[in-house]
Write an enzyme that holds these catalytic residues in place. Structure first.
Site, PDB file in Angstrom:
ATOM      1  N   VAL A 277       1.137  -1.440  -0.184  1.00 51.12           N
ATOM      2  CA  VAL A 277      -0.040   0.132   0.200  1.00 51.12           C
ATOM      3  C   VAL A 277       0.746   1.103   0.600  1.00 51.12           C
ATOM      4  O   VAL A 277       0.595   2.031  -0.587  1.00 51.12           O
ATOM      5  CB  VAL A 277      -0.914  -0.333   1.470  1.00 51.12           C
ATOM      6  CG1 VAL A 277      -0.011   0.326   2.332  1.00 51.12           C
ATOM      7  CG2 VAL A 277      -1.861   1.566   0.944  1.00 51.12           C
ATOM      8  N   LYS A 278       2.176   1.050   0.361  1.00 50.22           N
ATOM      9  CA  LYS A 278       2.986   2.897   0.511  1.00 50.22           C
ATOM     10  C   LYS A 278       3.177   2.832  -0.408  1.00 50.22           C
ATOM     11  O   LYS A 278       3.733   3.980  -0.656  1.00 50.22           O
ATOM     12  CB  LYS A 278       4.523   1.966   1.307  1.00 50.22           C
ATOM     13  CG  LYS A 278       3.733   1.511   2.597  1.00 50.22           C
ATOM     14  CD  LYS A 278       3.476   2.842   3.492  1.00 50.22           C
ATOM     15  CE  LYS A 278       3.523   2.587   5.083  1.00 50.22           C
ATOM     16  NZ  LYS A 278       2.723   2.815   5.656  1.00 50.22           N
ATOM     17  N   ASP A 279       3.074   2.316  -2.318  1.00 50.43           N
ATOM     18  CA  ASP A 279       3.673   2.774  -3.006  1.00 50.43           C
ATOM     19  C   ASP A 279       2.752   3.626  -2.987  1.00 50.43           C
ATOM     20  O   ASP A 279       3.101   4.940  -4.148  1.00 50.43           O
ATOM     21  CB  ASP A 279       3.180   1.498  -4.504  1.00 50.43           C
ATOM     22  CG  ASP A 279       3.719   0.617  -4.962  1.00 50.43           C
ATOM     23  OD1 ASP A 279       4.740   0.899  -3.633  1.00 50.43           O
ATOM     24  OD2 ASP A 279       3.509   0.174  -5.811  1.00 50.43           O
TER      25      ASP A 279
ATOM     26  N   ALA B 195       4.050   6.704  -1.626  1.00 52.16           N
ATOM     27  CA  ALA B 195       5.347   7.681  -2.046  1.00 52.16           C
ATOM     28  C   ALA B 195       5.310   7.993  -3.055  1.00 52.16           C
ATOM     29  O   ALA B 195       5.702   8.882  -3.107  1.00 52.16           O
ATOM     30  CB  ALA B 195       6.264   5.646  -1.987  1.00 52.16           C
TER      31      ALA B 195
END
Length: 485
Positions: A43-45, A48
């Site tokens: 999910v951190k994409d 970012a």
């Protein structure tokens, strides 16, 4: 079929899967938002990409610049994919407790990896957050992403994750469940869903049992990337600005074992190979769904892929060593385990631990092994050691309250009555001196579910006692002779 000009264009748009097997028998359907299907595996994409675009727009990140971030791995991977694609140098400072696979993935994408500790006070210059701040100051053209306090983190989910869930469920979602790490995912997604539903969506945080977000003591836990750990030496406990507490309606506190084993069930029963924090979130979602009816619909967010945890979560040996797995290795496995030895000796309570200064629990049946706190004097330690079986005790980080027991990661070493008495007699130490001046090596550790033959192999030369771990926490002290020959 969809065609993209860049991998960055493939961030978001992840599917929902109904958890038909894990949710069998529940009136309310449970759907999982598979964020591990983002291009970078988490999910951190989303955060970012949002943070990089905002930094470029605000002039904080310029051509030829360097992206720096403190990460448990996932945000660093997202920043590396986005950053390298856009021509930036990326330095990812990774917690030394993160799975090794994450650092390998970061290097594969082109990041420079710096390992730094998080199990030290926040004010320590070697702490992960202080290392990244120092690098950002020293490197010309550097930009610190600062996911914990960057408003572009939760904003990514207001703009993408929340709208996707609303559209995918046709506006039927009534409950949203997610873990809380930086807080960006649950804050942004939850805020959007509450707004679009007119306050009709309930937002539930899934938290490790000892995490301080939901009221735990802040002691270590074994689920990466979520929760809030508080080192006992930290002077000021700062919570992330990306976490908007007012968005979260309540918490489900999930023990580590339940988190880890639920994640494994996700893979084996639903075909979803997700990480340990997904296990926490699903365990919480199932608890929530049990209280609901057919008119409700629960969406739980699965943050990352299990491929980053093959050496931990999906390793039976790792789980057994830390006391999380007790099931037999196979149908023909009849070898006794360490638990059988403890049960024969009267068992243990499974919780509780001594307080600060070395006072507290006694033998294995009384809440855990006798321990000596790291801030105790040698005189205090000797008084405690007189009550310890064999005059041996682990030395642990001092903490005022430990209702969840002592994490094995808080054990600094060991102490024996004989060693203390010898040091005092020889004048090498004073009674009011610190226990750290005569600290011995850490005791061997054995998992409560390990077969006796395997547990015996954990003892090093000259070691006569080992700590028994259940769910990563010390529950008893066992002597080599008790495990047979």
């Amino acid at each position: 079929m969809t065609v993209h000009e860049s991998v960055v264009d493939a961030i978001g748009g992840t599917p929902l899967f109904r958890l038909a097997r894990l949710g069998a028998g529940l009136a309310a359907p449970v759907y999982a938002k598979a964020e591990f299907l983002n291009i970078g595996g988490s999910v951190k994409d989303r955060a970012a990409l949002s943070m990089v675009l905002a930094a470029e727009r605000d002039g904080l990140l310029r051509p030829g610049g360097t992206i720096i971030e403190a990460t448990s791995g996932n945000t660093g991977i997202g920043l590396t994919i986005v950053g390298r694609r856009r021509g930036y140098r990326v330095i990812a400072c990774v917690s030394d407790r993160s799975a090794a696979e994450k650092s390998d993935i970061l290097r594969a994408y082109g990041a420079e990896v710096v390992l730094a500790p998080t199990a030290v006070p926040a004010e320590d210059p070697d702490h992960l957050f202080n290392v990244v701040r120092r690098l950002a100051e020293e490197i010309p053209g550097a930009w610190l992403a600062d996911q914990y306090d960057n408003p572009a983190n939760p904003d990514a989910h207001v703009r993408t994750t929340g709208p996707e869930i609303w559209e995918q469920t046709g506006g039927r979602v009534t409950h949203f469940v997610a873990g809380v790490g930086t807080g960006g995912t649950i804050s942004g997604t939850g805020a959007y869903l509450k707004k679009v539903s007119g306050g009709g969506v309930t937002v539930i945080g899934a938290d490790p049992e000892s995490s301080s977000y939901a009221g735990g003591d802040g002691s270590p836990y074994f689920v990466e990337s979520i929760g809030h750990f508080l080192h006992p030496g930290t002077a000021e406990d700062r919570w992330p600005k990306s976490y908007h507490r007012e968005v979260v309606d309540g918490f489900e506190r999930i023990p580590d074992r339940e988190s880890l084993l639920t994640a494994r069930r996700l893979a084996r029963e639903e075909g979803l190979l997700a990480g340990p924090s997904s296990g926490t979130a699903v365990a919480a979602a199932l608890r929530v769904a049990r209280r609901l009816g057919p008119e409700d619909l629960v969406v739980v967010l699965l943050p990352d892929s299990g491929r980053s945890y093959l050496s931990k979560l999906y390793s039976d040996d790792w789980l057994r060593r830390w006391g999380f797995l007790e099931e037999p290795r196979g149908a023909d496995d009849t070898e006794p385990t360490v638990r059988a030895v403890l049960d024969a000796a009267g068992g243990w309570s499974g919780a509780g631990a001594p307080g600060a200064g070395g006072s507290g629990a006694g033998e294995s049946g009384a809440g855990g092994p006798v321990t000596v706190a790291s801030d105790a004097s040698l005189a205090e330690a000797l008084a405690v050691l007189r009550t310890a079986p064999g005059g041996i005790a682990p030395v642990v980080l001092a903490r005022a309250v430990r209702p969840y027991g002592i994490s094995a990661t808080e054990v600094l070493g060991s102490l024996s009555a004989a060693a203390v008495q010898r040091a005092l007699a020889e004048g090498r130490a004073a009674p009011d001196g610190p226990v750290t001046s005569v600290l011995g090596p850490a005791l061997a550790t054995v998992g409560v579910g390990q077969p006796l033959s395997e547990a015996r192999e954990a003892f090093g030369p000259g070691q006569d006692a080992a700590l028994v771990l259940a769910d990563g926490r010390a529950v008893a002290l066992v002597h080599r002779s008790a495990l047979g020959s």
